[in-house]
Scaffold this motif. Sequence first.
Motif, mmCIF file in Angstrom:
data_model
loop_
_atom_site.group_PDB
_atom_site.id
_atom_site.type_symbol
_atom_site.label_atom_id
_atom_site.label_comp_id
_atom_site.label_asym_id
_atom_site.label_seq_id
_atom_site.Cartn_x
_atom_site.Cartn_y
_atom_site.Cartn_z
ATOM 1 N N ASP A 168 0.830 -1.201 0.000
ATOM 2 C CA ASP A 168 0.000 0.000 0.000
ATOM 3 C C ASP A 168 0.870 1.259 0.000
ATOM 4 O O ASP A 168 0.572 2.240 -0.677
ATOM 5 C CB ASP A 168 -0.900 -0.037 1.243
ATOM 6 N N TYR A 169 1.975 1.211 0.735
ATOM 7 C CA TYR A 169 2.847 2.371 0.922
ATOM 8 C C TYR A 169 3.640 2.715 -0.337
ATOM 9 O O TYR A 169 3.851 3.886 -0.650
ATOM 10 C CB TYR A 169 3.802 2.085 2.085
ATOM 11 N N MET A 170 4.065 1.701 -1.090
ATOM 12 C CA MET A 170 4.995 1.999 -2.190
ATOM 13 C C MET A 170 4.407 1.929 -3.590
ATOM 14 O O MET A 170 5.087 2.233 -4.568
ATOM 15 C CB MET A 170 6.241 1.112 -2.095
ATOM 16 N N THR A 171 3.136 1.537 -3.729
ATOM 17 C CA THR A 171 2.576 1.434 -5.080
ATOM 18 C C THR A 171 1.526 2.513 -5.345
ATOM 19 O O THR A 171 0.904 3.050 -4.430
ATOM 20 C CB THR A 171 1.932 0.046 -5.310
ATOM 21 N N ASP A 172 1.334 2.799 -6.635
ATOM 22 C CA ASP A 172 0.286 3.724 -7.074
ATOM 23 C C ASP A 172 -0.949 2.965 -7.555
ATOM 24 O O ASP A 172 -2.076 3.436 -7.409
ATOM 25 C CB ASP A 172 0.804 4.586 -8.229
ATOM 26 N N LEU A 173 -0.691 1.786 -8.141
ATOM 27 C CA LEU A 173 -1.755 0.968 -8.726
ATOM 28 C C LEU A 173 -1.481 -0.495 -8.403
ATOM 29 O O LEU A 173 -0.331 -0.871 -8.158
ATOM 30 C CB LEU A 173 -1.792 1.147 -10.249
#
Length: 585
Positions: free
Chosen positions: A276-281
């Motif tokens: 959740d913290y490091m992705t955009d999609l």
Amino acid sequence: MTRIAVVHKERCNPVGCGGYLCIRVCPENRMGKECIVVDPIDKKIKINEEQCGPGVTIAANKCPFDAIHIINLPQELENPIHRYGQNGFALYSLPTPIFGKVVGIVGRNGIGKSTAIKILAGVLKPNFGKEKESSYEELIQYFKGTESQIFFEKLKKGEIKISYKPQQVDLIPKTTKGKVKDLLKKVDEKNEFDKVVKELALNNILDNDISTISGGELQRVAIAATVLKKASLYIFDEPTSYLDIKQRIIVSKFIKELAKEDVAVVLVEHDLIILDYMTDLVHIMYGKEACYGIVSLVKPTKAGINTFLEGFIKESNMRFREYKIKFLKRPPVSANKRMPITSWNKIEKKLDKFLLKAEQGEISKNEVVGVLGENGIGKTTFVKLLAHEISPDKGEIDEKIRVSYKPQYLESSSEELVVNILRAAIEKYEILLIRPLEIKHLLTKKLNQLSGGELQRVAIAHCLSQEADLYLLDEPSAYLDVEQRINVSKVMRDFAEQKNKSILVVDHDLLFLDYLSNSLLVFDGVPAVSGEAKGPFTMEQGMNSFLKKLEITMRRDEESNRPRINKPGSVLDREQKEKEKLYYS
């Protein structure tokens, strides 16, 4: 409707079923068709899908070893992207790299996540269910009218260069020799050696041989080697395994910053908070383990993870899990209900140059204590002290209780059958452990035939099936996928409540510990030099203490109630820091 047949050859046991039971009961075979036949090479069964009618399902249901799966798929999934031979695993569709974005993939083990990114990375050429590899033209045609078409056209023209970090970093020392410094400089195409080494905190191991460094160090070296190459697509398969929470946050920020207008990032990750913290999609991958996998359309990360927890994709009207995964707020354990079962007082333990201290603390009956802290700070040493595997140099530990201990590193070379290891669990805890941990089909296997995740579940079941007052589990979420982690935490929590037992768990997955624990033991200090155990605290006190060192704040998602890290510098992040309430209530 499309039907595929999958045979798990390792489960097929003709002797155990009295001689090919499936062939004897299959209505298609009894009508003279060669639906299920014996493979002359390995003497196991194989299924001719073209010869099969609906009756083959009867044979699959009769197999006592669950070796046959007959799967009905929607018509639009007629042609897989890749299939591992006749009656093998089938993958449908692929994730889509998007320039300027970090795209994550979430899903269970065994449904093709690594296969999908190997195809993107060019490590594996897809075969579209045929016996030969496909061409880029076939891939481009398959994805016509989508973002993937553009990607594969550029890949074909050589306009996209890919850098790929594989999943199994522990295999690196077997194929690569030399000092860390020399290996990284050899692949440094961007002249960013000093910058990357500093950001990933590799300075202290540059002169070490690659064969002597730990799993966490190997992971960071592998990430560094991947990033030092010039590429327009960076692919990471499980980049945070072996890393502690502090390192996971550092690596997350580092990977997130790679995505630029002309650079795409795709990754697989099982730690939901970090994903959740490091992705955009995100893409959701679903299907049936070791049978088939389907890649969903891409979604914004928040919506994608919540859809994954829901188990239902609305736009496809597809339910891929029979139940929702829910996160509940639990009230703190009342002080007047606490019944201590063990305690420690002013203990010290020196191991070479490392010193561990723990002032005073206790564990109560029916309590699940989570343990947080960096690698190399004494968590495993403390667990071994409680397990009486080693003795303190100073201070006292209550030794009147029975202890069952699952170590961090699992013995995987034994020829022992799983059924022999788990006799106590089978006899006493069929419903509480064997079924929910999905172990039944593993019972006839040897320990050295198990995957990392299978071995972990067997070790957890063995530990919890022993007669004890306190159960100590060191990193039980390692090698498990997202669903398995949540499932294991539920099993452990139910076990503690139903059997009125106490559990202490060391782990690096914050979501796993949030789901499981009702108090926290927090370790502070300098890795490889000194460590101090503090607590146990309430969840709020312990998390506040721990998150302060990480300089992050957390909230609960308003839809799923899952824990999420706040964006640094956001309004909520600033407000929580001002109130010194870093952990969601």
